[in-house]
Design a protein around this motif. Structure first.
Motif, PDB file in Angstrom:
ATOM      1  N   THR A 157      -4.041   5.926  -4.811  1.00  0.00           N
ATOM      2  CA  THR A 157      -3.479   5.205  -3.648  1.00  0.00           C
ATOM      3  C   THR A 157      -1.969   5.025  -3.705  1.00  0.00           C
ATOM      4  OG1 THR A 157      -4.106   3.168  -4.774  1.00  0.00           O
ATOM      5  CG2 THR A 157      -5.498   3.860  -2.937  1.00  0.00           C
ATOM      6  N   HIS A 158      -1.391   4.954  -4.905  1.00  0.00           N
ATOM      7  CA  HIS A 158       0.040   4.695  -5.018  1.00  0.00           C
ATOM      8  C   HIS A 158       0.790   5.862  -5.660  1.00  0.00           C
ATOM      9  CE1 HIS A 158      -1.601   0.878  -3.898  1.00  0.00           C
ATOM     10  NE2 HIS A 158      -0.386   0.421  -3.631  1.00  0.00           N
TER      11      HIS A 158
ATOM     12  N   SER B 198      -6.195  -2.767   7.974  1.00  0.00           N
ATOM     13  CA  SER B 198      -6.914  -1.512   7.903  1.00  0.00           C
ATOM     14  C   SER B 198      -8.366  -1.929   8.104  1.00  0.00           C
ATOM     15  CB  SER B 198      -6.722  -0.843   6.534  1.00  0.00           C
ATOM     16  OG  SER B 198      -7.673   0.194   6.417  1.00  0.00           O
TER      17      SER B 198
ATOM     18  N   PRO C 230      -4.893   3.528  -9.193  1.00  0.00           N
ATOM     19  CA  PRO C 230      -3.773   3.462  -8.250  1.00  0.00           C
ATOM     20  C   PRO C 230      -2.600   4.389  -8.594  1.00  0.00           C
ATOM     21  CG  PRO C 230      -4.587   1.261  -8.697  1.00  0.00           C
ATOM     22  CD  PRO C 230      -5.308   2.171  -9.640  1.00  0.00           C
TER      23      PRO C 230
ATOM     24  N   THR D  34       2.296   2.649   3.270  1.00  0.00           N
ATOM     25  CA  THR D  34       3.257   1.741   3.922  1.00  0.00           C
ATOM     26  C   THR D  34       4.607   1.905   3.241  1.00  0.00           C
ATOM     27  OG1 THR D  34       1.444   0.228   4.375  1.00  0.00           O
ATOM     28  CG2 THR D  34       3.667  -0.664   4.602  1.00  0.00           C
TER      29      THR D  34
ATOM     30  N   TYR E 283       0.859  -1.183   0.000  1.00  0.00           N
ATOM     31  CA  TYR E 283       0.000   0.000   0.000  1.00  0.00           C
ATOM     32  C   TYR E 283       0.907   1.249   0.000  1.00  0.00           C
ATOM     33  CZ  TYR E 283      -3.014   3.595   1.942  1.00  0.00           C
ATOM     34  OH  TYR E 283      -3.680   4.771   2.152  1.00  0.00           O
TER      35      TYR E 283
ATOM     36  N   ASN F 260      -1.747  -5.084  -2.798  1.00  0.00           N
ATOM     37  CA  ASN F 260      -2.524  -3.930  -3.233  1.00  0.00           C
ATOM     38  C   ASN F 260      -1.702  -3.146  -4.255  1.00  0.00           C
ATOM     39  OD1 ASN F 260      -4.070  -1.605  -3.372  1.00  0.00           O
ATOM     40  ND2 ASN F 260      -3.822  -1.039  -1.217  1.00  0.00           N
TER      41      ASN F 260
ATOM     42  N   GLU G 271       2.170  -8.075   2.289  1.00  0.00           N
ATOM     43  CA  GLU G 271       0.754  -7.937   1.923  1.00  0.00           C
ATOM     44  C   GLU G 271       0.434  -9.088   0.986  1.00  0.00           C
ATOM     45  OE1 GLU G 271      -0.476  -4.271   0.006  1.00  0.00           O
ATOM     46  OE2 GLU G 271       0.334  -3.120   1.680  1.00  0.00           O
TER      47      GLU G 271
END
Ligand SMILES: Cc1ncc(COP(=O)(O)O)c(C=O)c1O
Length: 392
Positions: free
Chosen positions: A350-351, A204, A346, A113, A110, A157, A153
């Motif tokens: 998110t990324h 999460s 992403p 992280t 993620y 993700n 993970e």
């Protein structure tokens, strides 16, 4: 009492209404502090000689119910609740490392992280390496004398690659290195890393555990001795504790976890079948796909394929964004595991914090879309995707 089955434990574990006036719903202990009967009792509690609450940053009865419940569901000794998934990740990683240590992480994490690992490297010289962890040799090749933990993970993700948790745990035992698993994408209903030999599992809880898009939260399960220590160090002193109302929302959400997960998985399987046959979609990544390169790992450690699918749109980044802009009721939003179907890009969401070359190495192209399949009728979900793919 006999160990409860998962579907019973999500509803009952960790709560005894008889000691709380028969209240069926867990009461919300909306209090910051707790009174002592005497100065001596206060002293005993702070000295750890007597059980009992002292101050809500050090524990709260509503939060305790949730911690006991998640511990039972993951099959661990104790649970610990945090104000967010990232509060959980950071408290665990800071607890397990010291300056100049090394962390071995899965290839793909993620975004935040990844950001945390970068910060730990810059500030405390805690270096990290990424590994596919596909074989024992891959893992051993990157273990160093100062490797303090392995952080994984799976599914990753958003690339949906899988890591064989039993294999990693076996290697880690040889070197006496703890394995931490972010189980957010699966929830304990689909995958239980502690039963496969890993040491710490975290979530999460914002995602499938809450399930309704109304709370930001984190949960950790592991050995009592370790989490007692985390509670009194990186949690107490960095302060990322869960508020009691959030614990109540999660206790309520958890009660329907098995039902929701079954439906998420069934819907995702249907949408996956449609996506893989659409001419505007080049690749579809779904662990429930029998031709997924890691399908055997899925069969070994996951009950079903999960509710998340990633896919690549034919064309450019703009084509991917055009597709997202044409969706009708599917919500363009980060997060996942909610009743609503959520979709995101992403590479720019998110990324976005991951540098482009690292992102590409992880397998996150500009055309990649992440879909969290919700609980609506799968036919409606597919029709919305299809009309957006087909629109010029
Ligand atoms: C796999 C994974 N781990 C951790 C987190 C961080 O959780 P939170 O947003 O609750 O802090 C996320 C958030 O999207 C996630 O997807």
């Amino acid at each position: 009492m006999k160990k409860k089955r998962f579907e019973t434990a999500v509803i009952h574990e960790g709560y005894d209404e008889k000691v709380l006036l028969g209240s069926l719903s867990t009461p919300i202990f909306q209090t910051s502090t707790y009174t002592f009967d005497s100065a001596e009792q206060g002293e005993r509690r702070f000295a750890g000689e007597e059980e009992g609450y002292m101050y809500s940053r050090l524990g709260n009865p509503t939060v305790t119910v949730l911690e006991k419940r998640i511990a039972a569901l993951e099959g661990g000794e104790r649970g610990l609740a945090f104000s967010s998934g990232m509060a959980a990740v950071s408290a665990i990683l800071v607890a397990l490392t010291k300056a100049n240590d090394h962390i071995l992480a899965s290839e793909g994490l993620y975004g935040c992280t990844f950001g945390l690992l970068t910060m730990m490297k810059e500030k405390y010289n805690i270096d990290h390496d990424f590994s596919s962890m596909a074989t024992k040799e891959d893992i051993k090749a990157l273990i160093k004398p100062n490797t303090a933990c392995i952080y994984i993970e799976t599914p990753i993700n958003p690339t949906m690659k899988l890591i064989d948790l039993e294999l990693v745990a076996e290697v880690a035992k040889e070197y006496d290195i703890p394995v931490v698993v972010d189980n957010t994408f699966s929830s304990p209903y689909l995958q239980r890393p502690l039963e496969l030999g890993c040491d710490v599992v975290l979530h999460s809880a914002t995602k499938y555990i809450g399930g309704h898009g109304d709370v930001i939260a984190g949960l950790v399960v592991g050995k009592k001795e370790f989490l007692d220590d985390v509670q009194m160090t990186t949690q107490k002193d960095m302060g990322g504790v869960m508020p009691p109302f959030d614990a109540w929302l999660l206790i309520r959400g958890l009660k329907t976890l098995p039902l929701r997960m079954d439906r998420h998985c069934i819907n995702a399987e249907k949408v996956f079948e449609k996506l893989k046959n659409h001419e505007k979609v080049t690749n579809v990544y779904y662990p429930g796909d029998s031709s997924h390169p890691d399908y055997l790992i899925k069969q070994k450690q996951m009950k079903h394929g999960g509710g998340l699918i990633s896919f690549e749109i034919k064309g450019s980044k703009q084509d991917a964004q055009n597709f997202l802009n044409k969706l009708s009721f599917i919500k363009l939003a980060v997060s996942l595991g909610d009743t609503e179907t959520l979709i995101e890009h992403p590479a720019t969401m998110t990324h976005a914090v991951v540098p482009e070359d690292e992102r590409v190495n992880m397998g996150i192209s500009d055309q990649l879309i992440r879909l969290s399949v919700g609980l609506e009728a799968w036919g409606d979900i597919w029709e919305d995707i299809e009309q957006a793919l087909n629109k010029k």
